[in-house]
Design an enzyme around this catalytic site. Structure first.
Site, PDB file in Angstrom:
ATOM      1  N   HIS A 187      -7.908   8.789   2.070  1.00 39.53           N
ATOM      2  CA  HIS A 187      -7.221   9.733   2.214  1.00 39.53           C
ATOM      3  C   HIS A 187      -8.267  11.050   1.930  1.00 39.53           C
ATOM      4  CE1 HIS A 187      -6.766   7.947  -1.724  1.00 39.53           C
ATOM      5  NE2 HIS A 187      -6.866   9.299  -2.482  1.00 39.53           N
ATOM      6  N   ASP A 231       0.448  16.539  -2.248  1.00 37.48           N
ATOM      7  CA  ASP A 231       0.269  15.583  -3.309  1.00 37.48           C
ATOM      8  C   ASP A 231       1.337  15.816  -4.436  1.00 37.48           C
ATOM      9  OD1 ASP A 231      -2.574  14.065  -4.625  1.00 37.48           O
ATOM     10  OD2 ASP A 231      -1.132  14.688  -5.910  1.00 37.48           O
ATOM     11  N   HIS A 276      -8.267  14.782   0.297  1.00 37.10           N
ATOM     12  CA  HIS A 276      -7.429  15.859  -0.284  1.00 37.10           C
ATOM     13  C   HIS A 276      -7.992  17.029   0.308  1.00 37.10           C
ATOM     14  CE1 HIS A 276      -6.646  13.359  -4.173  1.00 37.10           C
ATOM     15  NE2 HIS A 276      -7.535  12.705  -3.585  1.00 37.10           N
ATOM     16  N   CYS A 291       0.867  -1.100  -0.071  1.00 39.13           N
ATOM     17  CA  CYS A 291      -0.027   0.052   0.012  1.00 39.13           C
ATOM     18  C   CYS A 291       0.891   1.180  -0.238  1.00 39.13           C
ATOM     19  CB  CYS A 291      -0.887  -0.097   1.240  1.00 39.13           C
ATOM     20  SG  CYS A 291      -1.727   1.487   1.321  1.00 39.13           S
ATOM     21  N   GLY A 347     -12.769   7.523  -9.303  1.00 41.03           N
ATOM     22  CA  GLY A 347     -11.397   7.659  -9.547  1.00 41.03           C
ATOM     23  C   GLY A 347     -10.416   7.553  -8.596  1.00 41.03           C
TER      24      GLY A 347
HETATM   25  P1  AMP Z   1      -7.109   9.479  -5.388  1.00 35.85           P
HETATM   26  O1  AMP Z   1      -6.953   9.608  -7.082  1.00 35.85           O
HETATM   27  O2  AMP Z   1      -8.163  10.241  -4.902  1.00 35.85           O
HETATM   28  O3  AMP Z   1      -7.036   7.946  -5.074  1.00 35.85           O
HETATM   29  O4  AMP Z   1      -5.825  10.295  -4.780  1.00 35.85           O
HETATM   30  C1  AMP Z   1      -4.561   9.747  -5.029  1.00 35.85           C
HETATM   31  C2  AMP Z   1      -3.582  10.830  -4.846  1.00 35.85           C
HETATM   32  O5  AMP Z   1      -2.325  10.284  -4.417  1.00 35.85           O
HETATM   33  C3  AMP Z   1      -3.520  11.549  -6.243  1.00 35.85           C
HETATM   34  O6  AMP Z   1      -3.882  12.827  -6.142  1.00 35.85           O
HETATM   35  C4  AMP Z   1      -1.948  11.350  -6.589  1.00 35.85           C
HETATM   36  O7  AMP Z   1      -1.455  12.388  -7.184  1.00 35.85           O
HETATM   37  C5  AMP Z   1      -1.352  11.147  -5.279  1.00 35.85           C
HETATM   38  N1  AMP Z   1      -0.138  10.462  -4.965  1.00 35.85           N
HETATM   39  C6  AMP Z   1       0.375   9.389  -5.662  1.00 35.85           C
HETATM   40  N2  AMP Z   1       1.577   9.137  -5.380  1.00 35.85           N
HETATM   41  C7  AMP Z   1       1.913  10.111  -4.420  1.00 35.85           C
HETATM   42  C8  AMP Z   1       2.985   9.992  -3.794  1.00 35.85           C
HETATM   43  N3  AMP Z   1       4.177   9.217  -3.576  1.00 35.85           N
HETATM   44  N4  AMP Z   1       3.281  11.224  -2.913  1.00 35.85           N
HETATM   45  C9  AMP Z   1       2.250  12.160  -2.973  1.00 35.85           C
HETATM   46  N5  AMP Z   1       1.158  11.807  -3.607  1.00 35.85           N
HETATM   47  C10 AMP Z   1       0.744  10.790  -4.413  1.00 35.85           C
HETATM   48 ZN    ZN Z   2      -2.481   1.565   3.625  1.00 35.02          ZN
END
Ligand code: AMP
Ligand code: ZN
Length: 113
Positions: free
Chosen positions: A99, A30, A101, A4, A92
């Protein structure tokens, strides 16, 4: 939880730009910001998504929401901000670790779908 991404970030196995941390939650920037300020807030324990919130683990979600205004204030989001959690494929969701945002730093578009 093995494999994860956000559990690995919580464990420090993958680097992140931390903006807030305590014993139960972590907030970090992010990697692909969709607004001038784009922060993710996660529980340190693995919860897959909103569907996996239960009476037993909801306490950490409440804690996240008590910290979000403080994080937003520290980021100078005085004009307001948006809190979003994507749950499942149609929304999406790309990372299967709950998490929230925090988006702000400009007047955000109103479209939600
Ligand atoms: P979601 O699409 O709502 O599942 O959001 C996942 C978020 O995680 C996206 O906005 C990605 O840009 C962000 N994300 C993916 N990998 C990383 C990372 N290594 N560090 C920070 N954010 C990340
Ligand atoms: Zn996790």
């Amino acid at each position: 939880m093995e494999n994860c991404l956000f559990c690995k970030i919580v464990a420090g196995e993958i680097p992140s730009t931390k903006v807030y941390e305590d014993d139960r939650i972590l907030a970090f920037r992010d990697i692909n910001p969709q607004a001038p300020t784009h922060i993710l807030v996660v529980p340190k324990t693995h919860i897959a998504d909103c569907n996996a919130i239960t009476a037993d683990n909801a306490c950490v979600v409440a804690h996240i929401f008590t910290q979000i205004p403080k994080i937003a204030a520290a980021e100078n989001l005085t004009g307001g901000y948006r809190v979003v959690s994507n749950c499942g494929a149609d929304a999406g969701q790309t990372v299967q670790h709950l998490h929230f945002h925090i988006l702000g730093g400009k007047a955000l578009a109103l479209e939600m779908a």
